[in-house]
Scaffold this active site. Structure first.
Site, PDB file in Angstrom:
ATOM      1  CB  ALA A   5     -12.201 -46.443 -47.777  1.00  0.00           C
ATOM      2  CB  SER A   6     -11.042 -44.358 -43.038  1.00  0.00           C
ATOM      3  OG  SER A   6     -11.868 -43.220 -42.819  1.00  0.00           O
ATOM      4  CE1 TYR A  29     -13.991 -38.715 -41.846  1.00  0.00           C
ATOM      5  CE2 TYR A  29     -16.107 -39.121 -42.906  1.00  0.00           C
ATOM      6  CZ  TYR A  29     -15.373 -38.761 -41.786  1.00  0.00           C
ATOM      7  OH  TYR A  29     -16.016 -38.448 -40.615  1.00  0.00           O
ATOM      8  CG  ASN A  60     -14.200 -38.160 -31.203  1.00  0.00           C
ATOM      9  OD1 ASN A  60     -15.304 -38.010 -31.710  1.00  0.00           O
ATOM     10  ND2 ASN A  60     -13.327 -37.147 -31.096  1.00  0.00           N
TER      11      ASN A  60
HETATM   12  N1  CAA Z   1     -23.420 -34.719 -54.771  1.00  0.00           N
HETATM   13  C1  CAA Z   1     -23.445 -34.770 -56.109  1.00  0.00           C
HETATM   14  N2  CAA Z   1     -22.524 -34.149 -56.892  1.00  0.00           N
HETATM   15  C2  CAA Z   1     -21.579 -33.440 -56.266  1.00  0.00           C
HETATM   16  C3  CAA Z   1     -21.511 -33.329 -54.881  1.00  0.00           C
HETATM   17  C4  CAA Z   1     -22.494 -34.009 -54.118  1.00  0.00           C
HETATM   18  N3  CAA Z   1     -22.490 -33.996 -52.774  1.00  0.00           N
HETATM   19  N4  CAA Z   1     -20.444 -32.584 -54.574  1.00  0.00           N
HETATM   20  C5  CAA Z   1     -19.876 -32.205 -55.723  1.00  0.00           C
HETATM   21  N5  CAA Z   1     -20.577 -32.699 -56.765  1.00  0.00           N
HETATM   22  C6  CAA Z   1     -20.321 -32.524 -58.179  1.00  0.00           C
HETATM   23  C7  CAA Z   1     -20.259 -31.025 -58.511  1.00  0.00           C
HETATM   24  O1  CAA Z   1     -21.556 -30.526 -58.747  1.00  0.00           O
HETATM   25  C8  CAA Z   1     -19.390 -31.027 -59.745  1.00  0.00           C
HETATM   26  O2  CAA Z   1     -20.165 -31.461 -60.849  1.00  0.00           O
HETATM   27  P1  CAA Z   1     -19.783 -30.981 -62.346  1.00  0.00           P
HETATM   28  O3  CAA Z   1     -18.414 -31.528 -62.639  1.00  0.00           O
HETATM   29  O4  CAA Z   1     -20.850 -31.595 -63.170  1.00  0.00           O
HETATM   30  O5  CAA Z   1     -19.825 -29.475 -62.302  1.00  0.00           O
HETATM   31  C9  CAA Z   1     -18.385 -32.146 -59.456  1.00  0.00           C
HETATM   32  O6  CAA Z   1     -19.025 -33.012 -58.489  1.00  0.00           O
HETATM   33  C10 CAA Z   1     -17.095 -31.613 -58.879  1.00  0.00           C
HETATM   34  O7  CAA Z   1     -17.396 -30.852 -57.688  1.00  0.00           O
HETATM   35  P2  CAA Z   1     -16.576 -29.535 -57.291  1.00  0.00           P
HETATM   36  O8  CAA Z   1     -16.697 -28.519 -58.381  1.00  0.00           O
HETATM   37  O9  CAA Z   1     -16.988 -29.113 -55.919  1.00  0.00           O
HETATM   38  O10 CAA Z   1     -15.097 -30.116 -57.313  1.00  0.00           O
HETATM   39  P3  CAA Z   1     -13.831 -29.640 -56.543  1.00  0.00           P
HETATM   40  O11 CAA Z   1     -12.710 -30.459 -57.060  1.00  0.00           O
HETATM   41  O12 CAA Z   1     -13.716 -28.169 -56.516  1.00  0.00           O
HETATM   42  O13 CAA Z   1     -14.112 -30.065 -55.006  1.00  0.00           O
HETATM   43  C11 CAA Z   1     -14.620 -31.529 -53.236  1.00  0.00           C
HETATM   44  C12 CAA Z   1     -14.364 -31.418 -54.705  1.00  0.00           C
HETATM   45  C13 CAA Z   1     -13.355 -31.150 -52.440  1.00  0.00           C
HETATM   46  C14 CAA Z   1     -14.956 -32.995 -52.938  1.00  0.00           C
HETATM   47  C15 CAA Z   1     -15.771 -30.588 -52.805  1.00  0.00           C
HETATM   48  O14 CAA Z   1     -16.871 -30.820 -53.651  1.00  0.00           O
HETATM   49  C16 CAA Z   1     -16.219 -30.823 -51.399  1.00  0.00           C
HETATM   50  O15 CAA Z   1     -15.555 -30.439 -50.439  1.00  0.00           O
HETATM   51  N6  CAA Z   1     -17.357 -31.485 -51.211  1.00  0.00           N
HETATM   52  C17 CAA Z   1     -17.877 -31.825 -49.901  1.00  0.00           C
HETATM   53  C18 CAA Z   1     -17.457 -33.200 -49.509  1.00  0.00           C
HETATM   54  C19 CAA Z   1     -18.150 -33.555 -48.218  1.00  0.00           C
HETATM   55  O16 CAA Z   1     -19.361 -33.686 -48.168  1.00  0.00           O
HETATM   56  N7  CAA Z   1     -17.370 -33.724 -47.139  1.00  0.00           N
HETATM   57  C20 CAA Z   1     -17.896 -33.979 -45.851  1.00  0.00           C
HETATM   58  C21 CAA Z   1     -16.921 -33.404 -44.829  1.00  0.00           C
HETATM   59  S1  CAA Z   1     -17.601 -33.457 -43.177  1.00  0.00           S
HETATM   60  C22 CAA Z   1     -17.376 -35.051 -42.767  1.00  0.00           C
HETATM   61  O17 CAA Z   1     -16.702 -35.810 -43.400  1.00  0.00           O
HETATM   62  C23 CAA Z   1     -18.065 -35.514 -41.549  1.00  0.00           C
HETATM   63  C24 CAA Z   1     -18.836 -36.724 -41.830  1.00  0.00           C
HETATM   64  O18 CAA Z   1     -18.429 -37.808 -41.401  1.00  0.00           O
HETATM   65  C25 CAA Z   1     -20.085 -36.631 -42.564  1.00  0.00           C
HETATM   66  P1  NAI Z   2     -12.757 -32.029 -35.354  1.00  0.00           P
HETATM   67  O1  NAI Z   2     -11.848 -31.831 -36.511  1.00  0.00           O
HETATM   68  O2  NAI Z   2     -13.531 -30.894 -34.823  1.00  0.00           O
HETATM   69  O3  NAI Z   2     -11.940 -32.670 -34.137  1.00  0.00           O
HETATM   70  C1  NAI Z   2     -11.131 -33.791 -34.323  1.00  0.00           C
HETATM   71  C2  NAI Z   2     -10.044 -33.791 -33.295  1.00  0.00           C
HETATM   72  O4  NAI Z   2      -9.215 -34.927 -33.536  1.00  0.00           O
HETATM   73  C3  NAI Z   2      -9.127 -32.560 -33.382  1.00  0.00           C
HETATM   74  O5  NAI Z   2      -8.934 -32.010 -32.091  1.00  0.00           O
HETATM   75  C4  NAI Z   2      -7.830 -33.104 -33.945  1.00  0.00           C
HETATM   76  O6  NAI Z   2      -6.686 -32.408 -33.491  1.00  0.00           O
HETATM   77  C5  NAI Z   2      -7.865 -34.535 -33.423  1.00  0.00           C
HETATM   78  N1  NAI Z   2      -7.038 -35.440 -34.220  1.00  0.00           N
HETATM   79  C6  NAI Z   2      -7.016 -35.559 -35.560  1.00  0.00           C
HETATM   80  N2  NAI Z   2      -6.102 -36.457 -35.920  1.00  0.00           N
HETATM   81  C7  NAI Z   2      -5.523 -36.910 -34.790  1.00  0.00           C
HETATM   82  C8  NAI Z   2      -4.500 -37.826 -34.527  1.00  0.00           C
HETATM   83  N3  NAI Z   2      -3.853 -38.449 -35.505  1.00  0.00           N
HETATM   84  N4  NAI Z   2      -4.165 -38.075 -33.239  1.00  0.00           N
HETATM   85  C9  NAI Z   2      -4.787 -37.413 -32.233  1.00  0.00           C
HETATM   86  N5  NAI Z   2      -5.759 -36.522 -32.432  1.00  0.00           N
HETATM   87  C10 NAI Z   2      -6.121 -36.271 -33.691  1.00  0.00           C
HETATM   88  O7  NAI Z   2     -13.712 -33.216 -35.795  1.00  0.00           O
HETATM   89  P2  NAI Z   2     -15.094 -33.707 -35.198  1.00  0.00           P
HETATM   90  O8  NAI Z   2     -16.167 -33.245 -36.057  1.00  0.00           O
HETATM   91  O9  NAI Z   2     -15.144 -33.448 -33.750  1.00  0.00           O
HETATM   92  O10 NAI Z   2     -14.940 -35.272 -35.471  1.00  0.00           O
HETATM   93  C11 NAI Z   2     -14.739 -36.230 -34.454  1.00  0.00           C
HETATM   94  C12 NAI Z   2     -14.962 -37.601 -35.052  1.00  0.00           C
HETATM   95  O11 NAI Z   2     -16.277 -37.699 -35.539  1.00  0.00           O
HETATM   96  C13 NAI Z   2     -14.047 -37.915 -36.239  1.00  0.00           C
HETATM   97  O12 NAI Z   2     -13.693 -39.278 -36.192  1.00  0.00           O
HETATM   98  C14 NAI Z   2     -14.940 -37.661 -37.420  1.00  0.00           C
HETATM   99  O13 NAI Z   2     -14.526 -38.388 -38.529  1.00  0.00           O
HETATM  100  C15 NAI Z   2     -16.260 -38.146 -36.882  1.00  0.00           C
HETATM  101  N6  NAI Z   2     -17.425 -37.622 -37.548  1.00  0.00           N
HETATM  102  C16 NAI Z   2     -17.660 -36.269 -37.581  1.00  0.00           C
HETATM  103  C17 NAI Z   2     -18.793 -35.803 -38.204  1.00  0.00           C
HETATM  104  C18 NAI Z   2     -19.109 -34.358 -38.309  1.00  0.00           C
HETATM  105  O14 NAI Z   2     -20.011 -34.032 -39.074  1.00  0.00           O
HETATM  106  N7  NAI Z   2     -18.444 -33.462 -37.582  1.00  0.00           N
HETATM  107  C19 NAI Z   2     -19.736 -36.718 -38.840  1.00  0.00           C
HETATM  108  C20 NAI Z   2     -19.374 -38.102 -38.744  1.00  0.00           C
HETATM  109  C21 NAI Z   2     -18.262 -38.512 -38.111  1.00  0.00           C
END
Ligand code: CAA
Ligand code: NAI
Length: 245
Positions: free
Chosen positions: A155-156, A153, A88
């Site tokens: 890709a991973s 992410y 996880n």
């Molecule tokens: N869909 C479409 N367009 C998007 C978008 C989206 N989801 N997110 C950003 N864009 C667009 C913006 O509107 C912007 O467009 P313009 O250039 O035309 O204005 C452009 O892309 C750049 O966006 P930002 O201004 O936000 O750029 P930034 O460099 O400041 O930040 C970023 C980039 C760090 C990727 C930020 O947008 C961000 O954090 N986005 C969220 C990414 C995300 O969804 N992460 C999920 C994390 S949780 C997770 O990973 C768990 C899981 O497994 C699901």
């Molecule tokens: P979180 O950030 O709340 O917890 C992740 C935990 O993993 C933290 O305690 C951190 O210290 C530990 N960790 C990170 N790198 C580590 C490493 N190299 N060795 C040991 N421990 C490490 O994240 P969350 O949301 O609980 O995510 C758990 C899993 O679910 C992750 O693999 C994440 O990619 C995946 N996931 C999360 C989603 C979400 O929306 N929260 C959606 C889809 C997937």
């Protein structure tokens, strides 16, 4: 008691989904090894869980193969067997492709891909010895469908699907089930970094109109770890409120 007497290793168990899984597994009768690189919070949360059942904490970076091998032997020594591995632990380093550093690309691969490889390779010999095992890998909606700002992410997490299916084929005949859960957006520290405007647009495309709760994912881990899923192998269980269909 759906996991009575089972021994589970859960990585990334100090927070979020891993911590909730540890809670649920202990409630269902499992003995749990919580693995995380954050020792302060990991030790504290494990101490809380010890009031509910058998829990032990190991400070390990899953990207460090040597430490993972050491941890797995310690778990085996302590509990005598390993029935379940929940891969996880995971991290994000989001950025648009043109701004993403090679270092941030590599770091995400080291934890999310190599970490899963390291833990699985170290645990499988113990499952082979026992003639049964359950391995559950954590993918993501991003790994299956892609996501803006998540080249590394996504890709991973796609790699996690590839490893899951390969191992399901490799170890099925040895009675080791290997499956993945692909969560959608779940309310944990990881999602707390997502800009509010992105969250608002997500809520509009999630048919259930809410983020996931850690228990939504922990219950999917529980099903895949229990004997109820003995004929489920090589699947990717989507737990995402229907965000993608
Ligand atoms: N869909 C479409 N367009 C998007 C978008 C989206 N989801 N997110 C950003 N864009 C667009 C913006 O509107 C912007 O467009 P313009 O250039 O035309 O204005 C452009 O892309 C750049 O966006 P930002 O201004 O936000 O750029 P930034 O460099 O400041 O930040 C970023 C980039 C760090 C990727 C930020 O947008 C961000 O954090 N986005 C969220 C990414 C995300 O969804 N992460 C999920 C994390 S949780 C997770 O990973 C768990 C899981 O497994 C699901
Ligand atoms: P979180 O950030 O709340 O917890 C992740 C935990 O993993 C933290 O305690 C951190 O210290 C530990 N960790 C990170 N790198 C580590 C490493 N190299 N060795 C040991 N421990 C490490 O994240 P969350 O949301 O609980 O995510 C758990 C899993 O679910 C992750 O693999 C994440 O990619 C995946 N996931 C999360 C989603 C979400 O929306 N929260 C959606 C889809 C997937």
């Amino acid at each position: 008691m759906r996991l009575e007497g089972k021994v589970a290793i859960i990585t990334g168990a100090a927070n979020g989904l891993g911590l909730e899984a540890a809670r649920v597994f202990i409630k269902e009768g499992a003995k749990v090894a919580l693995v995380d690189y954050d020792a302060t919070i990991g030790e504290q949360r494990t101490a809380e869980l010890q009031a509910e059942g058998e829990a032990v904490f190991y400070q390990v970076d899953v990207a460090n193969q040597e430490k993972v091998v050491e941890m797995v032997s310690m778990v085996k020594e302590r509990f005598g067997k390993i029935d379940i591995l929940i891969n996880n632990a995971g991290i994000t380093r989001d950025n648009m492709l043109l701004k993403m550093s090679g270092e941030d690309f590599q770091k995400v691969m080291d934890v999310n891909v190599n970490g899963v490889f390291n833990c699985t390779q170290a645990v499988v010999p113990h499952m082979l010895e026992k003639g049964k095992g359950k391995i559950i890998n954590t993918s993501s909606v991003s790994g299956v469908y892609g996501n803006v700002g998540q080249t590394n992410y996504a890709a991973s997490k796609a790699a996690v699907v590839g490893m899951t299916k390969s191992w399901a084929k490799e170890f099925g005949r040895k009675n080791i089930n290997v499956n993945a859960v692909a969560p959608g957006f779940v309310d944990t520290n990881m999602v707390a970094t997502v800009p509010e405007k992105v969250i608002q647009s997500l809520l509009q495309v999630i048919p259930l109109q809410r983020l996931g709760k850690p228990s939504d994912i922990a219950n999917a881990y529980l099903y895949l770890a229990s004997d109820e899923s003995d004929y489920v192998n090589g699947t990717v269980l989507h737990v995402d409120g229907g965000i993608m269909m």
